[in-house]
Design a protein around this motif. Sequence first.
Motif, PDB file in Angstrom:
ATOM      1  N   UNK A 116      -5.144  28.567  73.222  1.00 31.31           N
ATOM      2  CA  UNK A 116      -5.839  29.749  72.693  1.00 31.31           C
ATOM      3  C   UNK A 116      -5.720  30.925  73.665  1.00 31.31           C
ATOM      4  N   UNK A 117      -5.829  30.636  74.968  1.00 33.84           N
ATOM      5  CA  UNK A 117      -5.682  31.718  75.962  1.00 33.84           C
ATOM      6  C   UNK A 117      -4.260  32.273  75.906  1.00 33.84           C
ATOM      7  N   UNK A 118      -3.268  31.375  75.785  1.00 37.72           N
ATOM      8  CA  UNK A 118      -1.876  31.834  75.702  1.00 37.72           C
ATOM      9  C   UNK A 118      -1.623  32.624  74.418  1.00 37.72           C
ATOM     10  N   UNK A 119      -2.332  32.246  73.354  1.00 36.36           N
ATOM     11  CA  UNK A 119      -2.130  32.916  72.069  1.00 36.36           C
ATOM     12  C   UNK A 119      -2.555  34.380  72.113  1.00 36.36           C
ATOM     13  N   UNK A 120      -3.392  34.725  73.077  1.00 33.11           N
ATOM     14  CA  UNK A 120      -3.778  36.141  73.188  1.00 33.11           C
ATOM     15  C   UNK A 120      -2.595  36.975  73.688  1.00 33.11           C
ATOM     16  N   UNK A 121      -1.622  36.305  74.297  1.00 40.37           N
ATOM     17  CA  UNK A 121      -0.414  37.017  74.740  1.00 40.37           C
ATOM     18  C   UNK A 121       0.629  37.022  73.626  1.00 40.37           C
ATOM     19  N   UNK A 122       0.764  35.865  72.958  1.00 40.38           N
ATOM     20  CA  UNK A 122       1.741  35.760  71.865  1.00 40.38           C
ATOM     21  C   UNK A 122       1.154  34.879  70.768  1.00 40.38           C
ATOM     22  N   UNK A 123       0.522  35.521  69.791  1.00 35.83           N
ATOM     23  CA  UNK A 123      -0.195  34.775  68.758  1.00 35.83           C
ATOM     24  C   UNK A 123       0.751  33.919  67.920  1.00 35.83           C
ATOM     25  N   UNK A 124       1.966  34.415  67.690  1.00 34.63           N
ATOM     26  CA  UNK A 124       2.877  33.700  66.803  1.00 34.63           C
ATOM     27  C   UNK A 124       3.466  32.474  67.491  1.00 34.63           C
ATOM     28  N   UNK A 125       3.599  32.522  68.801  1.00 33.79           N
ATOM     29  CA  UNK A 125       4.280  31.450  69.522  1.00 33.79           C
ATOM     30  C   UNK A 125       3.595  31.249  70.883  1.00 33.79           C
ATOM     31  N   UNK A 126       2.399  30.640  70.860  1.00 33.04           N
ATOM     32  CA  UNK A 126       1.569  30.625  72.066  1.00 33.04           C
ATOM     33  C   UNK A 126       2.231  30.007  73.303  1.00 33.04           C
ATOM     34  N   UNK A 127       3.071  29.001  73.112  1.00 38.68           N
ATOM     35  CA  UNK A 127       3.650  28.363  74.294  1.00 38.68           C
ATOM     36  C   UNK A 127       4.781  29.177  74.916  1.00 38.68           C
ATOM     37  N   UNK A 128       5.260  30.194  74.149  1.00 37.15           N
ATOM     38  CA  UNK A 128       6.410  30.953  74.631  1.00 37.15           C
ATOM     39  C   UNK A 128       6.162  31.604  76.001  1.00 37.15           C
ATOM     40  N   UNK A 129       4.999  32.260  76.202  1.00 34.14           N
ATOM     41  CA  UNK A 129       4.811  32.887  77.522  1.00 34.14           C
ATOM     42  C   UNK A 129       4.891  31.865  78.665  1.00 34.14           C
ATOM     43  N   UNK A 130       4.383  30.673  78.421  1.00 35.91           N
ATOM     44  CA  UNK A 130       4.405  29.655  79.472  1.00 35.91           C
ATOM     45  C   UNK A 130       5.851  29.216  79.733  1.00 35.91           C
TER      46      UNK A 130
END
Length: 622
Positions: free
Chosen positions: A402-416
């Motif tokens: 959910x925290x990652x989804x604030x960066x990329x809602x469509x693909x939350x794991x992408x930023x990681x």
Amino acid sequence: MLGVTKAAGIATAWDRYKAQQPQCGFGSTGLCCRICLQGPCRIDPFGNGPQYGVCGADRDTIVARHLVRMMAAGTAAHSEHGRHIALALLHVGEHKLHDYAVHDDEKLHAVAARLGVATEGREQSDIIHELAEVTLGDYQNQDYDKPCHWISSSLPAPRLKKLSDLGLLPHNIDAMVAQSMSRTHMGCDAEPENLILGGLRVALADLNGEMLATELSDVLFGTPKPVASVANLGVLKRNAVNVAVNGHNPLLSEIICNVAADLHDEAVAAGAPEGINIVGVCCTGNELMMRHGVPLATNYLSQELPIATGALEAMIVDVQCVMPSLPRIAACFHTKIITTDNQNKITGATHIEFEEERASEIARQILRVAIDNFKRRDPKRIDIPDEKQEAIVGFSTEGIVAALATVDAADPLKPMVDNIVSGAIQGVVLFAGCNNAKIQQDHNYLTMAKSLAKRNVLVVATGCASGAFAKGGMMTSAATDQYCGEGLRGVLTAIGEAAGLGGPLPPVLHMGACVDNSRAVALVTALANKLGVDISDLPVVASAPEAMSEKAMAIGTWSVAIGLPTHLGTVPPVVGSDVVTGLITDAAKAQLGGYFIVEPDPEKAADSLFDAIQERRAGLGL
Ligand code: BF8
Ligand code: SF4
């Protein structure tokens, strides 16, 4: 607090550890066998004296057998906890328990879908009933080739294939524990390789038990989300009835928290203007901290010390890692130790049996013992240390996503993933496990985490590791600025700000209790699936730098089995056998990708784990 206990002439775990020195060399190296009444048999480590037990067992058999028994005991512990939760869920589904209900319907649906339980158009009680039955099937299935539901619906496909090819997927948790005991009986399995394979299979049954315990607890009590809390002995309050909950199972501690507010006025009437103050110890503490922000008094090794503040009215315990010394220490103060599980009683404690059918009633009864005990406090002996550390906790896998989804809602794991690829995050380390009196409490955790965070390794933690980091100030935004390398700091700052935390995510993410190591598995599984690789390809490592319990041996072993380089900071009783040592290190690496690294020095251990991360990065072409 050790000054206080010393002045009062009270022996704590540290004094008892000293009194045990020197510890037995045969036991330490695993070369003592007590499996039958012809023993104990001891193998001379230097090759001069006896090399075989009376039955003819050699050093390798003896070491392997005892190691497997440790894993089986750890598996039994976690899996009993899991069974308890699954039965509670079953009984909620049968409308037999009125103090429990589903608190996370979304999680219920997610878990049901994963396990193939239909949800469409069904009553919630029907769904949870079937989910509980499917789960209990993992304790009952007799088809050896049909693996347990939880593990086989959770791990990445390539890992499942590997484990299946090696015959390591467990079919039945109870059967695996029984088989481990049976094959290690005198005169049974004597081949170290075969014994260790059995150990891996029972340890994977432990993972299955942890998965179901964690996920079903989330269904019943809610999935943790980031929440602010505090840790260390300063969480005790002079003007409140202080009640510590110690142990593991949230079935009891959740209800204690629920009813504490109802008894506020009774506590005030007893002379405590701030009412009732519930604090956690060990993994029960982690469970409550993660879900509700309840303060954590301490972790395993210092569980006796809240009593020595003279301000603890009661410590309520259930199962696992509860020191049998507690009633003896409590007898020097006014604290009442209350045991609640009929399989876990302690001489000198007050036993109040907990029953889920009468949960609130019993929780009230227990809290009234604490309230009544407030008047027995000796104000002159109250000595609460001024140590209190803020901590942001509650990073379940869902919380992290959910925290990652604030960066990329469509693909939350992408930023990681992107940051792992770019090298801003070099890798991830899971710190799990205990404290151990052989090591200065929490020292290895803090030393290793600081060393790795500086090198841009993201740290997640469970169990008493989490307690160490919460107390040690590693779960704050400020710690990110203080301890992280530039790359990691940048990522944690971007996510923390996007998630509205008003600062960076902490450098150490609290993923829960010991049983919640399964959350870390869910996270690495999601990463592996996203990249289309196996867990053994990821730059992810694990460490139990202060390992103590049999549960830690089970966890460490499945961690190796799922493909993680896994560090132990305490030396397990295996060094008496080069064969067994080789099996759990080099042979494991060749077969499974995961392997044990035994290294007591925390600086060197951090270097070894960083090297393992680099090896994995190179393997991925990073
Ligand atoms: O289950 S980390 S000392 S309290 S065994 Fe025990 Fe070890 Fe702590 Fe929790 Ni886990
Ligand atoms: Fe000795 Fe063998 Fe009995 Fe172990 S099982 S105590 S080695 S005789």
